[in-house]
Design a protein around this motif. Structure first.
Motif, PDB file in Angstrom:
ATOM      1  N   VAL A 167     -59.188  13.336 -55.286  1.00 42.91           N
ATOM      2  CA  VAL A 167     -58.980  13.842 -53.934  1.00 42.91           C
ATOM      3  C   VAL A 167     -57.683  13.260 -53.381  1.00 42.91           C
ATOM      4  O   VAL A 167     -57.589  12.057 -53.133  1.00 42.91           O
ATOM      5  CB  VAL A 167     -60.165  13.483 -53.014  1.00 42.91           C
ATOM      6  N   VAL A 187     -55.475  12.748 -50.409  1.00 45.01           N
ATOM      7  CA  VAL A 187     -55.690  12.776 -48.956  1.00 45.01           C
ATOM      8  C   VAL A 187     -54.380  12.807 -48.174  1.00 45.01           C
ATOM      9  O   VAL A 187     -54.381  12.670 -46.955  1.00 45.01           O
ATOM     10  CB  VAL A 187     -56.599  11.616 -48.488  1.00 45.01           C
ATOM     11  N   TRP A 228     -56.126  13.654 -44.889  1.00 42.64           N
ATOM     12  CA  TRP A 228     -56.830  12.708 -44.031  1.00 42.64           C
ATOM     13  C   TRP A 228     -56.801  13.162 -42.578  1.00 42.64           C
ATOM     14  O   TRP A 228     -57.808  13.128 -41.878  1.00 42.64           O
ATOM     15  CB  TRP A 228     -56.218  11.312 -44.193  1.00 42.64           C
ATOM     16  N   ILE A 287     -62.210  14.399 -43.403  1.00 42.92           N
ATOM     17  CA  ILE A 287     -62.780  14.259 -44.741  1.00 42.92           C
ATOM     18  C   ILE A 287     -64.220  14.754 -44.704  1.00 42.92           C
ATOM     19  O   ILE A 287     -65.014  14.292 -43.890  1.00 42.92           O
ATOM     20  CB  ILE A 287     -62.740  12.779 -45.199  1.00 42.92           C
ATOM     21  N   CYS A 293     -60.304   8.998 -54.393  1.00 39.61           N
ATOM     22  CA  CYS A 293     -59.273   9.351 -53.428  1.00 39.61           C
ATOM     23  C   CYS A 293     -57.971   8.610 -53.714  1.00 39.61           C
ATOM     24  O   CYS A 293     -57.994   7.460 -54.146  1.00 39.61           O
ATOM     25  CB  CYS A 293     -59.740   8.982 -52.016  1.00 39.61           C
ATOM     26  N   CYS A 301     -53.740   8.347 -51.995  1.00 40.94           N
ATOM     27  CA  CYS A 301     -52.748   8.717 -50.988  1.00 40.94           C
ATOM     28  C   CYS A 301     -51.406   8.206 -51.492  1.00 40.94           C
ATOM     29  O   CYS A 301     -51.233   7.999 -52.688  1.00 40.94           O
ATOM     30  CB  CYS A 301     -53.118   8.149 -49.615  1.00 40.94           C
ATOM     31  N   SER A 352     -56.452   6.351 -48.507  1.00 37.79           N
ATOM     32  CA  SER A 352     -57.488   6.658 -49.498  1.00 37.79           C
ATOM     33  C   SER A 352     -58.684   5.716 -49.358  1.00 37.79           C
ATOM     34  O   SER A 352     -59.819   6.129 -49.598  1.00 37.79           O
ATOM     35  CB  SER A 352     -56.924   6.615 -50.914  1.00 37.79           C
ATOM     36  N   ALA A 388     -60.632   7.162 -46.498  1.00 38.51           N
ATOM     37  CA  ALA A 388     -61.275   8.403 -46.922  1.00 38.51           C
ATOM     38  C   ALA A 388     -62.496   8.110 -47.799  1.00 38.51           C
ATOM     39  O   ALA A 388     -63.555   8.716 -47.628  1.00 38.51           O
ATOM     40  CB  ALA A 388     -60.285   9.280 -47.675  1.00 38.51           C
ATOM     41  N   ALA A 389     -62.352   7.185 -48.732  1.00 38.64           N
ATOM     42  CA  ALA A 389     -63.482   6.812 -49.596  1.00 38.64           C
ATOM     43  C   ALA A 389     -64.618   6.226 -48.761  1.00 38.64           C
ATOM     44  O   ALA A 389     -65.788   6.554 -48.989  1.00 38.64           O
ATOM     45  CB  ALA A 389     -63.024   5.814 -50.657  1.00 38.64           C
ATOM     46  N   SER A 396     -61.233   4.569 -54.628  1.00 41.96           N
ATOM     47  CA  SER A 396     -59.872   4.640 -54.113  1.00 41.96           C
ATOM     48  C   SER A 396     -58.912   4.068 -55.147  1.00 41.96           C
ATOM     49  O   SER A 396     -59.254   3.135 -55.870  1.00 41.96           O
ATOM     50  CB  SER A 396     -59.776   3.840 -52.811  1.00 41.96           C
TER      51      SER A 396
END
Length: 102
Positions: free
Chosen positions: A23, A25, A44, A48, A61, A63, A69, A72-73, A85
């Motif tokens: 993913v 982000v 992001w 999410i 995730c 970035c 990330s 996001a995780a 991440s």
């Protein structure tokens, strides 16, 4: 659940695994410029959502440098998903699965 941490060097192995979804982000613009092959883009700043990812897969995730990330995780875990991440983000990646556009 805990956030699983991965090095950028592990991305090549993760990219080919059927039980993992990568993913990205970063923004749509950054994703369009370069990303890891097979990664899905979930910026992001747009939010999410675990519902937008395939069920049962570990969401890894990434970035640019690793901070977005991690957030996001953490959010995916809060939503009941297994997530990880990439430490250092795509800026540390030097593997074979980089898709790059000019």
């Amino acid at each position: 659940m805990q956030i699983r941490l991965f090095s950028a060097g592990e991305l090549d192995d993760l990219a080919g695994r059927p039980d993992v979804v990568l993913v990205d982000v970063r923004s749509r613009r950054e994703y369009a410029r370069s990303h890891i092959r097979s990664a899905v883009n979930m910026p992001w700043e747009e939010g999410i959502s675990a519902d937008r990812l395939p069920a049962g897969k570990l969401a890894v995730c990434y970035c640019e440098h690793g901070s977005s990330s991690m957030m996001a995780a953490r959010e995916l875990i809060r939503q009941g998903r297994r997530a990880g991440s990439v430490i250092g983000g795509i800026s540390e990646y030097r593997g074979r699965n980089l898709v790059f556009f000019h």
